[in-house]
Design a protein around this motif. Sequence first.
Motif, PDB file in Angstrom:
ATOM      1  N   ILE A 299       0.848  -1.195   0.000  1.00  0.00           N
ATOM      2  CA  ILE A 299       0.000   0.000   0.000  1.00  0.00           C
ATOM      3  C   ILE A 299       0.879   1.238   0.000  1.00  0.00           C
ATOM      4  CG2 ILE A 299      -1.638   1.358   1.370  1.00  0.00           C
ATOM      5  CD1 ILE A 299      -3.140  -1.137   1.952  1.00  0.00           C
ATOM      6  N   ASP A 300       0.530   2.140  -0.864  1.00  0.00           N
ATOM      7  CA  ASP A 300       1.266   3.386  -1.021  1.00  0.00           C
ATOM      8  C   ASP A 300       1.144   4.217   0.270  1.00  0.00           C
ATOM      9  OD1 ASP A 300       2.367   5.788  -1.794  1.00  0.00           O
ATOM     10  OD2 ASP A 300       1.082   6.046  -3.547  1.00  0.00           O
ATOM     11  N   ASN A 301       2.280   4.560   0.862  1.00  0.00           N
ATOM     12  CA  ASN A 301       2.277   5.347   2.104  1.00  0.00           C
ATOM     13  C   ASN A 301       1.631   6.712   1.936  1.00  0.00           C
ATOM     14  OD1 ASN A 301       3.435   3.334   3.619  1.00  0.00           O
ATOM     15  ND2 ASN A 301       5.515   4.154   3.457  1.00  0.00           N
ATOM     16  N   SER A 302       1.586   7.212   0.713  1.00  0.00           N
ATOM     17  CA  SER A 302       0.957   8.517   0.509  1.00  0.00           C
ATOM     18  C   SER A 302      -0.548   8.442   0.785  1.00  0.00           C
ATOM     19  CB  SER A 302       1.217   9.039  -0.907  1.00  0.00           C
ATOM     20  OG  SER A 302       0.594   8.214  -1.867  1.00  0.00           O
ATOM     21  N   LEU A 303      -1.143   7.274   0.604  1.00  0.00           N
ATOM     22  CA  LEU A 303      -2.565   7.119   0.934  1.00  0.00           C
ATOM     23  C   LEU A 303      -2.783   7.156   2.445  1.00  0.00           C
ATOM     24  CD1 LEU A 303      -3.762   4.462  -1.664  1.00  0.00           C
ATOM     25  CD2 LEU A 303      -4.391   6.879  -1.572  1.00  0.00           C
ATOM     26  N   ILE A 304      -1.858   6.579   3.194  1.00  0.00           N
ATOM     27  CA  ILE A 304      -1.942   6.649   4.657  1.00  0.00           C
ATOM     28  C   ILE A 304      -1.809   8.107   5.091  1.00  0.00           C
ATOM     29  CG2 ILE A 304      -0.877   5.953   6.839  1.00  0.00           C
ATOM     30  CD1 ILE A 304       0.064   3.384   5.358  1.00  0.00           C
ATOM     31  N   SER A 305      -0.865   8.808   4.497  1.00  0.00           N
ATOM     32  CA  SER A 305      -0.685  10.228   4.804  1.00  0.00           C
ATOM     33  C   SER A 305      -1.936  11.023   4.461  1.00  0.00           C
ATOM     34  CB  SER A 305       0.502  10.806   4.033  1.00  0.00           C
ATOM     35  OG  SER A 305       1.689  10.191   4.446  1.00  0.00           O
TER      36      SER A 305
END
Length: 166
Positions: A120-126
């Motif tokens: 999962i792309d960490n930018s989505l968590i951000s």
Amino acid sequence: MTYIAKGDFLSCLKSKKLEIFLDWMISNDLFLHYSNLNILYWSSIDILESMIPQELLQVHMELKTILYEFIKIDLNNFVEILYKYEYPNIDRKKANNFLDEILGYIKSNEVKFISKYPIIDNSLISLVYQVIEKSKNTELTFIVDEKNHILIDDLFIFYKRAFETV
């Protein structure tokens, strides 16, 4: 009581009894309507639905899925937060505290989340963090003016939809 199959979904699909039952249905021209409602997902998506700005609508499903996967990591602690704030009836005066606890919950489980879902792309968590942070001092439309602790009042809408598609 006789079971056709036990276990998780994939294990059940391997059941010889299920195979016999489905063959019998096919040979007798019978149909089976199956519906699966994930009550945990359905009752928790309103948290992000109340916050998603117009410019992020194209990724709102991904953001809701990320929140849901975070919820599953430590369900008991998440439910304690919901219960504490009488979710889905968050008092407007306590909304920022609720959001702070949700953020704290996510941050405390981020390492577990990343190890469980490394692709999962960490930018989505951000982005989930940003959406929650920017929602402070705003109206959380779908999680106010509801009944305390009543996640889903009834399941009529799901049955209604099922009959409309027949």
